[in-house]
Design an enzyme around this catalytic site. Sequence first.
Site: not given
Length: 705
Positions: A485, A510
């Site tokens: 990420h 998210e």
Amino acid sequence: MNRLLAISLSIFLSHIFIIAADVASPSDRVRLSVGLDKEGAPVYSVTFDGKTVVNDSHMGFELLDSPSLKSDFEITGQRHDSCDETWRPVWGEESVIRSNYNELLLNLRQRSTGRLVDLRFRVFDDGVGFRYEFPCPQPQLQSFVITDELTEFAIPCDAVAYWIPGDYDSQEFNYTRCRLSEISSKMDEAHVGGPVYPSPFSDTGVQTALMMKYDSGLYVNIHEAALYDYPAMCLDLDDSTMTFRSTLTPYANGDKAVMQTGRSTPWRTIIVSDDAREILASRITLNLNEPCRIEDTSWIRPVKYIGVWWEMITGKSTWHYTDDVTSVAIDQTDYSALKSNGRHGAETSNVMRYIDFAALHGFDAVLVEGWNEGWEDQATSRKYKIFSFTRPYPDFDVKKIRDYAASKGVRIMMHHETGSAVADYERVLDEAFRFMADNSYNSVKGGYIGELLPRGEHHYSQAMVNHYQYVLEKAADYHIMYNAHEAVRPTGVSRTWPNLIGNESARGSEYHAFSGIKPGHTAILPFTRLVGGPMDYTPGLFENNISRYNPYSSAWVNTTLASQLSLYVTMASPLQMAADLPETYERFMDAFQFIKDVALDWDRSVYLEAEPMEYVTVARKAKNSDNWFVGSTGGAEARKSRLDFSFLPQGRKYRATIYRDGKNAHYRTAPQDYIIETRTVDSRTRLTLPVAAGGGYAISLTPVK
Ligand code: NOJ
Ligand code: CA
């Protein structure tokens, strides 16, 4: 075309451009012309079915303490070649991929300096790739520093662009759709709700993959392939001429790339079609990467996982173990002497609950974040963070969890949040991977939140591109599958290193719990972020109202439940998470069945409907199986999807289980209104299915015996 006519025509059109070579794609749809202008500067242009894709565009470099490599060239040779081959990816959207192109290698010599540069062009039926190569040996050029790459992409019209702001540290923005001429006026708005890094950038800078739609009906995508040992490219628009120029991520001192002869740049890619579906079906990015470098790939397998994760993201629980201290130093703190805050997510019995759920429903792995010392740095927003990658918190029993997971046939997925303390991570990397091997971990999710050390370095610089590659290759040595990420966005590197099973590098799920994701986001990502490789998007959010998990949150998941299911098909990835909480899935077991059933690896993919930011509908045949899955992801507006099942083999009946938006479904007002219905279909079936605002549908198809 007669050569003389071509030359005079091009002189007439551009006043300056003398064509040295034309290259047509195998079917002749795409044509590339390349030559020198009157200053001896390299220029190229591209057409599709005779329509302009890229107008005359310059190429070249500025160098540090050395004359630029942008003009005064002569052509000393050219070589034409072609390729038509097929290859088999370890995983992907198809089990066989064809690479079919015509190639031109143009040798240039700079008259005043004698320095040599080669330009290599590959022309496919769905676009072109080109790169710069620096021949070796050459006496006038050995090591050099690029201070600017001058590659232009001259757009022939005021195209509609789907873009995120130029940035050297993050791609986690919502997309903006507007005309090129409107980009600068939309730049401030485009940053709203996005990450804030001190990345200096102009108000006309955008990132790749950049998607555009021309008034001529063409869909055009600009990106790069095989980014190794070079900074990532952004694009800066001169909106008086609609010309983009490459803008490389700098080192802190402003240099862009440290180079040597014998090396080449990544490929600059232009994918083009008059049919948006063909952009999604293009394999140019993978085809411009090198074949697999890992000999034994038997340990690389698709991973369907759940995680002790969404509960932290939503604020229901915490990554960090203790609230007792405001200043822990991980090498000095005895955590066992500290009290848990009572809300620590990675607590042994909680993890075992997830393992039970994973085992019961056939998941491969459970991600556990916040298992290791160091999260107090993050919790107290310290700018510089150090994490341990071998020392668990006192309430995370590594061995007990390992053995319990093994007894249930489930793996634990490792989490390495580096906090962008890159030098520290490299120092302990072997130790960290050995710890994984010793405790049966076979996959890792990495992370690079926060600013990089030392000061002023950027996430997408040449040094960081090399860092991610170093970690990826080291992971391969340990037979570890890797998903980073906040790392640089992918450029097809997973062909060569298929243990790169995912990346984030875009605004992922998210953000539904943070500043929000706009409807239409997942109908643009396949045209942009996914051009370079799969995304760990973390779909499967069934509960829209985040205050149900955290009373202090007012966040809302801006999609319907049926749309969440569609993402498992439209956002192809060998790594897929069911991101929501087990207790939420228990409330919707009928819909959860789709996530359990859906495949992760494919024999074939057929793009049925596509329009950037509006909708993507795709049918995929599961690898080594007769089952098919269909996903349709919509945008902000409700629509009707006309589904034609002619992708199915003729004469065979299938049982279709359709998970779709209900009559009142809407991402804001009724996201959990869904319908599950079954029917028998075959290749002649045509259905019209409703897609709600922020909605979608998913279908699983199994042959009727
Ligand atoms: C950001 C990542 O995208 C997210 O998945 C992760 O949980 C946090 N960083 C913490 O590492
Ligand atoms: Ca992130």
